[in-house]
Design a protein around this motif. Structure first.
Motif, mmCIF file in Angstrom:
data_model
loop_
_atom_site.group_PDB
_atom_site.id
_atom_site.type_symbol
_atom_site.label_atom_id
_atom_site.label_comp_id
_atom_site.label_asym_id
_atom_site.label_seq_id
_atom_site.Cartn_x
_atom_site.Cartn_y
_atom_site.Cartn_z
ATOM 1 N N VAL A 161 0.923 -1.163 -0.077
ATOM 2 C CA VAL A 161 -0.026 0.089 -0.045
ATOM 3 C C VAL A 161 0.910 1.275 -0.169
ATOM 4 O O VAL A 161 0.714 2.188 -0.767
ATOM 5 C CB VAL A 161 -1.143 -0.038 1.336
ATOM 6 N N GLY A 162 2.062 1.381 0.864
ATOM 7 C CA GLY A 162 2.688 2.660 1.047
ATOM 8 C C GLY A 162 3.536 2.993 -0.032
ATOM 9 O O GLY A 162 3.514 3.958 -0.399
ATOM 10 N N GLY A 163 4.060 2.088 -0.765
ATOM 11 C CA GLY A 163 4.792 2.187 -2.013
ATOM 12 C C GLY A 163 3.725 3.096 -3.064
ATOM 13 O O GLY A 163 4.332 3.844 -3.733
ATOM 14 N N VAL A 164 2.613 2.511 -3.251
ATOM 15 C CA VAL A 164 1.718 3.166 -4.343
ATOM 16 C C VAL A 164 1.453 4.638 -3.730
ATOM 17 O O VAL A 164 1.272 5.629 -4.407
ATOM 18 C CB VAL A 164 0.536 2.345 -4.484
ATOM 19 N N VAL A 165 1.072 4.702 -2.458
ATOM 20 C CA VAL A 165 0.461 6.138 -1.686
ATOM 21 C C VAL A 165 1.825 7.057 -2.390
ATOM 22 O O VAL A 165 1.256 8.220 -2.917
ATOM 23 C CB VAL A 165 0.558 6.004 -0.305
ATOM 24 N N GLY A 166 2.874 6.921 -1.981
ATOM 25 C CA GLY A 166 3.883 7.870 -2.218
ATOM 26 C C GLY A 166 3.938 8.359 -3.946
ATOM 27 O O GLY A 166 4.262 9.616 -3.964
ATOM 28 N N GLN A 167 3.930 7.114 -4.481
ATOM 29 C CA GLN A 167 4.139 7.360 -6.103
ATOM 30 C C GLN A 167 2.965 8.087 -6.383
ATOM 31 O O GLN A 167 3.041 9.095 -7.453
ATOM 32 C CB GLN A 167 4.327 6.071 -6.908
ATOM 33 N N LEU A 168 1.684 8.093 -6.067
ATOM 34 C CA LEU A 168 0.577 8.697 -6.674
ATOM 35 C C LEU A 168 0.604 10.040 -6.011
ATOM 36 O O LEU A 168 0.141 10.986 -6.650
ATOM 37 C CB LEU A 168 -0.777 8.108 -5.885
ATOM 38 N N ALA A 171 2.728 12.042 -8.362
ATOM 39 C CA ALA A 171 2.283 12.193 -9.481
ATOM 40 C C ALA A 171 1.169 13.452 -9.409
ATOM 41 O O ALA A 171 0.910 13.971 -10.587
ATOM 42 C CB ALA A 171 1.608 10.909 -10.108
ATOM 43 N N ARG A 172 0.827 13.653 -8.313
ATOM 44 C CA ARG A 172 -0.046 14.906 -8.254
ATOM 45 C C ARG A 172 0.682 16.181 -7.583
ATOM 46 O O ARG A 172 0.195 17.042 -7.152
ATOM 47 C CB ARG A 172 -1.282 14.458 -7.012
#
Ligand code: NDP
Length: 338
Positions: A161-168, A171-172
């Protein structure tokens, strides 16, 4: 193949979960009725929520019954079908549980979903393009509501979960700061996943040290916090939250084995006018198509990176699961079953 190896839950943990709570069972190969599909699992997903299901106590979901196959997400291939919507060879994602094969009532909507593996590996449907990815998307987009230029912090930052949070968040247009256990995980979070910084909570093992390190890593304060851990880490982040900050309370893994996780500064919720919102991703099915579309596109184009730790064989599932609760996984924890 005449038997189906399964892992059952046979007792409830007293404190920490142990391998003795599980049992390997060899069941006869199931046969199909009309409307059913036989799936051979390629991968089983191991997830922290399973620890909560092992308890008897009240939660948002029913406890896992004793003497039955442990629940769990799976991806695999249809090997036999008595449902017109599925054919042998179809790649599917479902909730097949801790076993090598499962029989699915395919007529029930949502039980089994066909997936396209042309540009996305099958295993990713249990991670970045599956439940953990949507969890990251929901908590970040709908609760943290990040705006370009803001700072977002996430704990268990190297995980599924955490790895995706930071990348999203990156991207914002946000500054993304992770918190993770150990130098290898922190290096990966910055160098591979592209976060701006990552703090090792094992190095900064007390409140003063971690909150000071957060001060340095987040010079403009923290606007959004995606919480996966709880306890001291939550306290340290709350001390650095900006007024009107948003906290997505996704998980509190530091307390899953029964450890107390008191919150030291609840008054900061008032003083800093914070929003703190817990959520369960399966209660927000309306966002899954939008989230999966963004996540699938990012993975297929190589823009969203992820890592997997893969145990081999269903017999390895209990040890791998206990390892996940101790941080021995590095990225999404899977069990390969073929
Ligand atoms: P991860 O892949 O992040 O694996 C769990 C990680 O948690 C470990 O690798 C470890 O990382 C960290 N951890 C374990 N114990 C502790 C501890 N005592 N203190 C600090 N960190 C610890 O798991 P997921 O990405 O699948 O899940 C992350 C969180 O999201 C969990 O809390 C989970 O329950 C929650 N979740 C919630 C959902 C919802 O709907 N609300 C849905 C899915 C997940 P490290 O080595 O860095 O400490």
């Amino acid at each position: 193949m005449t038997t189906n190896k399964q892992i059952h839950l046979v007792s409830r943990p007293q404190g920490e979960a142990t391998v003795a709570n599980f049992k390997l069972v060899e069941a006869p190969m199931p046969s199909l009725n009309d409307g059913q599909v036989l799936v051979r699992h390629h991968f089983l997903s191991l997830d922290p929520y399973m620890r909560g299901r092992m308890n008897e106590s009240k939660s948002y979901a029913q406890p896992q019954p004793l003497g039955e196959v442990m629940i769990g997400g799976t991806v695999g291939e249809v090997v036999e079908s008595r449902h017109e919507g599925f054919r042998p060879g179809d790649k599917v994602v479902g909730m097949g549980g801790w076993q090598e094969y499962s029989v699915v009532d395919a007529a029930h909507q949502g039980m089994l979903r066909k997936v396209d593996t042309t540009h996305i590996p099958l295993s990713a449907y249990l991670g970045a393009v599956g439940m953990p990815g949507v969890t990251a998307w929901y908590g970040l987009v709908k609760i943290c509501e990040p705006k370009a230029g803001e700072t977002v912090v996430v704990s268990a930052a190297s995980g599924a979960v955490g790895g995706v949070v930071g990348q999203l968040a990156k991207a914002r247009g946000c500054r993304a700061v992770g918190i993770a256990g150990g130098p290898d995980k922190c290096r990966y979070v910055v160098e591979e996943l592209g976060f701006d910084a990552c703090l090792d909570y094992k190095l900064h093992s007390d409140l003063k040290s971690l909150s000071t390190a957060l001060w340095d890593a987040c010079p403009s304060g923290i606007d959004g916090y995606f919480e996966n851990v709880g306890g001291m880490i939550l306290d340290a982040v709350m001390l650095r939250m900006n007024a009107f900050g948003r906290i997505a309370l996704c998980g509190m893994i530091s307390g899953y084995d029964g450890q107390p996780i008191p919150m030291q500064f609840p008054q900061l919720l008032l003083q800093s006018r914070l929003k703190l919102q817990g959520f369960i991703v399966s209660e927000h099915m309306q966002v899954w198509p939008e989230a999966l579309k963004e996540l699938g596109t990012l993975v297929a184009t190589g823009k969203l990176k992820y890592r997997e730790t893969v145990a081999r064989g269903i017999e390895a599932a209990p040890e791998a699961f206990l390892g996940l609760l101790k941080g021995r996984n590095f990225g999404k924890q899977l069990v390969k079953l073929i």
